[in-house]
Design a protein around this motif. Sequence first.
Motif, PDB file in Angstrom:
ATOM      1  N   VAL A 413       0.827  -1.198   0.000  1.00 44.22           N
ATOM      2  CA  VAL A 413       0.000   0.000   0.000  1.00 44.22           C
ATOM      3  C   VAL A 413       0.869   1.259   0.000  1.00 44.22           C
ATOM      4  N   HIS A 414       1.964   1.240   0.773  1.00 42.45           N
ATOM      5  CA  HIS A 414       2.876   2.384   0.789  1.00 42.45           C
ATOM      6  C   HIS A 414       3.472   2.617  -0.600  1.00 42.45           C
ATOM      7  N   ASP A 415       3.840   1.534  -1.298  1.00 47.38           N
ATOM      8  CA  ASP A 415       4.386   1.662  -2.650  1.00 47.38           C
ATOM      9  C   ASP A 415       3.345   2.248  -3.611  1.00 47.38           C
ATOM     10  N   LEU A 416       2.105   1.789  -3.465  1.00 44.47           N
ATOM     11  CA  LEU A 416       1.032   2.332  -4.302  1.00 44.47           C
ATOM     12  C   LEU A 416       0.862   3.826  -4.064  1.00 44.47           C
ATOM     13  N   ASN A 417       0.897   4.228  -2.801  1.00 45.09           N
ATOM     14  CA  ASN A 417       0.718   5.637  -2.468  1.00 45.09           C
ATOM     15  C   ASN A 417       1.841   6.494  -3.058  1.00 45.09           C
ATOM     16  N   ARG A 418       3.079   6.017  -2.964  1.00 42.28           N
ATOM     17  CA  ARG A 418       4.196   6.772  -3.532  1.00 42.28           C
ATOM     18  C   ARG A 418       4.068   6.880  -5.053  1.00 42.28           C
ATOM     19  N   GLU A 419       3.623   5.799  -5.687  1.00 45.08           N
ATOM     20  CA  GLU A 419       3.457   5.823  -7.141  1.00 45.08           C
ATOM     21  C   GLU A 419       2.385   6.829  -7.559  1.00 45.08           C
ATOM     22  N   PHE A 420       1.274   6.852  -6.845  1.00 47.01           N
ATOM     23  CA  PHE A 420       0.180   7.734  -7.219  1.00 47.01           C
ATOM     24  C   PHE A 420       0.367   9.160  -6.701  1.00 47.01           C
ATOM     25  N   SER A 421       1.417   9.385  -5.899  1.00 48.39           N
ATOM     26  CA  SER A 421       1.729  10.738  -5.420  1.00 48.39           C
ATOM     27  C   SER A 421       2.732  11.445  -6.314  1.00 48.39           C
ATOM     28  N   ARG A 422       3.170  10.819  -7.381  1.00 46.38           N
ATOM     29  CA  ARG A 422       4.119  11.445  -8.291  1.00 46.38           C
ATOM     30  C   ARG A 422       3.509  12.713  -8.867  1.00 46.38           C
ATOM     31  N   PRO A 423       4.320  13.734  -9.170  1.00 45.80           N
ATOM     32  CA  PRO A 423       3.789  15.034  -9.631  1.00 45.80           C
ATOM     33  C   PRO A 423       2.876  14.933 -10.847  1.00 45.80           C
ATOM     34  N   GLU A 424       3.172  14.022 -11.771  1.00 46.65           N
ATOM     35  CA  GLU A 424       2.346  13.937 -12.976  1.00 46.65           C
ATOM     36  C   GLU A 424       0.962  13.357 -12.683  1.00 46.65           C
ATOM     37  N   ASN A 425       0.777  12.795 -11.469  1.00 41.99           N
ATOM     38  CA  ASN A 425      -0.505  12.194 -11.114  1.00 41.99           C
ATOM     39  C   ASN A 425      -1.304  13.051 -10.137  1.00 41.99           C
ATOM     40  N   GLY A 462     -26.252  -9.514  16.165  1.00 42.24           N
ATOM     41  CA  GLY A 462     -26.875  -8.691  15.141  1.00 42.24           C
ATOM     42  C   GLY A 462     -26.360  -7.269  15.108  1.00 42.24           C
ATOM     43  N   ASP A 463     -25.346  -6.981  15.947  1.00 37.30           N
ATOM     44  CA  ASP A 463     -24.798  -5.629  15.974  1.00 37.30           C
ATOM     45  C   ASP A 463     -24.102  -5.312  14.653  1.00 37.30           C
ATOM     46  N   VAL A 464     -24.212  -4.042  14.220  1.00 36.31           N
ATOM     47  CA  VAL A 464     -23.562  -3.551  13.015  1.00 36.31           C
ATOM     48  C   VAL A 464     -22.689  -2.368  13.393  1.00 36.31           C
ATOM     49  N   GLN A 465     -21.429  -2.407  13.014  1.00 37.53           N
ATOM     50  CA  GLN A 465     -20.520  -1.322  13.378  1.00 37.53           C
ATOM     51  C   GLN A 465     -19.503  -1.078  12.264  1.00 37.53           C
ATOM     52  N   GLU A 466     -19.103   0.191  12.145  1.00 34.22           N
ATOM     53  CA  GLU A 466     -18.013   0.543  11.243  1.00 34.22           C
ATOM     54  C   GLU A 466     -16.704   0.291  11.968  1.00 34.22           C
ATOM     55  N   VAL A 467     -15.725  -0.293  11.262  1.00 30.59           N
ATOM     56  CA  VAL A 467     -14.480  -0.685  11.917  1.00 30.59           C
ATOM     57  C   VAL A 467     -13.293   0.036  11.278  1.00 30.59           C
ATOM     58  N   GLY A 468     -12.323   0.388  12.141  1.00 27.96           N
ATOM     59  CA  GLY A 468     -11.050   0.928  11.664  1.00 27.96           C
ATOM     60  C   GLY A 468     -11.074   2.372  11.239  1.00 27.96           C
ATOM     61  N   ASP A 469     -12.127   3.134  11.597  1.00 33.97           N
ATOM     62  CA  ASP A 469     -12.196   4.528  11.156  1.00 33.97           C
ATOM     63  C   ASP A 469     -11.050   5.357  11.727  1.00 33.97           C
ATOM     64  N   ASP A 470     -10.655   5.054  12.992  1.00 32.67           N
ATOM     65  CA  ASP A 470      -9.588   5.824  13.627  1.00 32.67           C
ATOM     66  C   ASP A 470      -8.214   5.514  13.048  1.00 32.67           C
ATOM     67  N   ALA A 471      -8.073   4.382  12.374  1.00 26.99           N
ATOM     68  CA  ALA A 471      -6.775   4.000  11.797  1.00 26.99           C
ATOM     69  C   ALA A 471      -6.662   4.352  10.318  1.00 26.99           C
ATOM     70  N   ALA A 472      -7.728   4.913   9.726  1.00 25.60           N
ATOM     71  CA  ALA A 472      -7.716   5.211   8.295  1.00 25.60           C
ATOM     72  C   ALA A 472      -6.794   6.386   7.991  1.00 25.60           C
ATOM     73  N   GLY A 473      -6.125   6.317   6.840  1.00 27.44           N
ATOM     74  CA  GLY A 473      -5.270   7.404   6.376  1.00 27.44           C
ATOM     75  C   GLY A 473      -5.906   8.123   5.207  1.00 27.44           C
ATOM     76  N   PRO A 474      -5.213   9.080   4.593  1.00 24.83           N
ATOM     77  CA  PRO A 474      -5.748   9.816   3.440  1.00 24.83           C
ATOM     78  C   PRO A 474      -5.768   8.938   2.186  1.00 24.83           C
ATOM     79  N   PRO A 475      -6.487   9.367   1.132  1.00 20.90           N
ATOM     80  CA  PRO A 475      -6.514   8.592  -0.124  1.00 20.90           C
ATOM     81  C   PRO A 475      -5.117   8.457  -0.732  1.00 20.90           C
ATOM     82  N   LEU A 476      -4.953   7.458  -1.545  1.00 18.47           N
ATOM     83  CA  LEU A 476      -3.701   7.266  -2.273  1.00 18.47           C
ATOM     84  C   LEU A 476      -3.480   8.461  -3.202  1.00 18.47           C
TER      85      LEU A 476
END
Length: 563
Positions: A413-425, A462-476
């Motif tokens: 995922v880190h590699d993907l983020n660096r690739e998509f953070s290139r100036p041309e993208n 039957g509980d429904v919950q959103e998970v990992g919201d506090d650990a989420a980072g910004p978009p690639l």
Amino acid sequence: MPRLEIVDGPEKGRIFPIQREETVIGRLTYCDVMLAQKNISRQHARVVRSASEYFLEDLDSTNGTFLNGKRVRTRTRIRDYDLIRIYDVTLLFRESVESDEAAARGRDGSGSAADAGGEIPSGMTTETLSPESVAASGIRRNVGVNAYEKLRTVLQINRTLGSSLNIDLVLPKIVDSLITVFPQTDRAYILFPNDETGELEVRAEKRKDEGTMIASALGPISQTIANRVLSCGEAILNADGLDDNQFHVSDSVLDFPIRSMMCAPLIGPMQKPLGIIYVDTNDPYERFHEDDLEVLLSLAATAGQAVEYARTHEVQLRMDRRQRELATAKQVQLHFLPQDRPSVAGYRFFEFYNSAEEVGGDLYGYLPLPDGRLAITLGDVSGKGITAALIMARLCSEVRYRLVSAATPWDAVHDLNREFSRPENEAWFVTFVLCILDAQRHEALLINAGHMPPILRRFTSGDVQEVGDDAAGPPLGCDASIRYQPFRVQLDPGDALLMYTDGINEAMNLQRTVYGSRRVRKTLQEGPKPIDQLCHHLLSDVKQFTENQPQNDDICLVAIQRE
């Protein structure tokens, strides 16, 4: 001999004589007219001769047969100069070409009705000759085509122009008709403004001594006259030679003096000048008059309609071609997505994908890892349409490569983020979720890059919950220095984990109210237990909420459930 000639498409200019009672057109090599394109049926259509008439029939082809722009559904009579379109090939039907050859012999002096000096043979007058004969014979003096003959010729021209929707075929017919109606004409032009510069350009031209030709620059006429006719939509007649004071001939590029000229606008059904039609003569004895201008205006009105219809037809053909290209692009894009669900002991899977347009920017995927775990991906490229689809295709390839080559899934995922953070993208970004399913430990390792939090539904409570919201980072693609944090979810028997794109929670109804994440959770909490029924329940509720309105964004849903 009757014939078919390819006037548009592959092998343009090829001629097929019609020698049999039945002439078959199709893709097979034994067809009389063999067209090799794969979108043409094996036996597509046929031309049938009955007595002295010819008919066109479609042979239940896949893409249809069209005669002068209309689809052929029953046996239909075809006539001289009719156009037959079969997929992207246009065929011109000529019932007889001998008359053309005779006219050509008349123009070059062989068998002419007039001698080399242009005199009329004894016992004949221009009143007894048809306009076609006058034009073909080259007679220049004492031209006397009466009003009846002009009207008859104009009506014939109207029928001829209505038989074609190809503008490149329409324009030469128009300039040919000008010489027929006005035999004294030395030159005839049709000019259209350039789409980019607005400058008038010659699209078709005919000189009596040179025949028809296509040019690209403004012909030898006054630009003041041309621009006035085009801008004001009014016709101009000058019967006694150009007047410098009236028309400012100093701006013209006339290469010889003109005795008389007419210029009229081509006005289509939208009542907007499309171009101009221009004729002139250097014959001092046969100038143009008011009744000639009336005939020219009538012809220009018909020609304007033919041109506008032809342009509309070309636009429709481009749209049809674009639709076919988009349909192909959609099929190509779908091949980037999984063709089968994975088989993992103790787990069931569900996925749904539907783009708002022909192609979209959402993606999902399954990829078995070398250590036996299963990588499940879901992403949403910013934007929609072709651009988002191209980025989606690239992201699919990058995800597969990074997951296989990186030391750990989060390194991928880190590699993907660096690739998509290139100036041309920098013009776009991607929200992305990676789920690594460990079926042995019954846990899911998740990494969230700016996406909606996955939803976990517990089977027992039957509980429904959103998970990992506090650990989420910004978009690639937003920040190359970000380090994404993984988080784990334990899956008990019957538990379900769902990941979705914002085409679900941002779906809107007629009142512009959004569906919302809260309703997503509520619908999942009230839904059935099996994962496939649960997902269909959610999608059905979204559809009911939007009242079957068109999607405003792509929809993608991926879910897993421990049995």
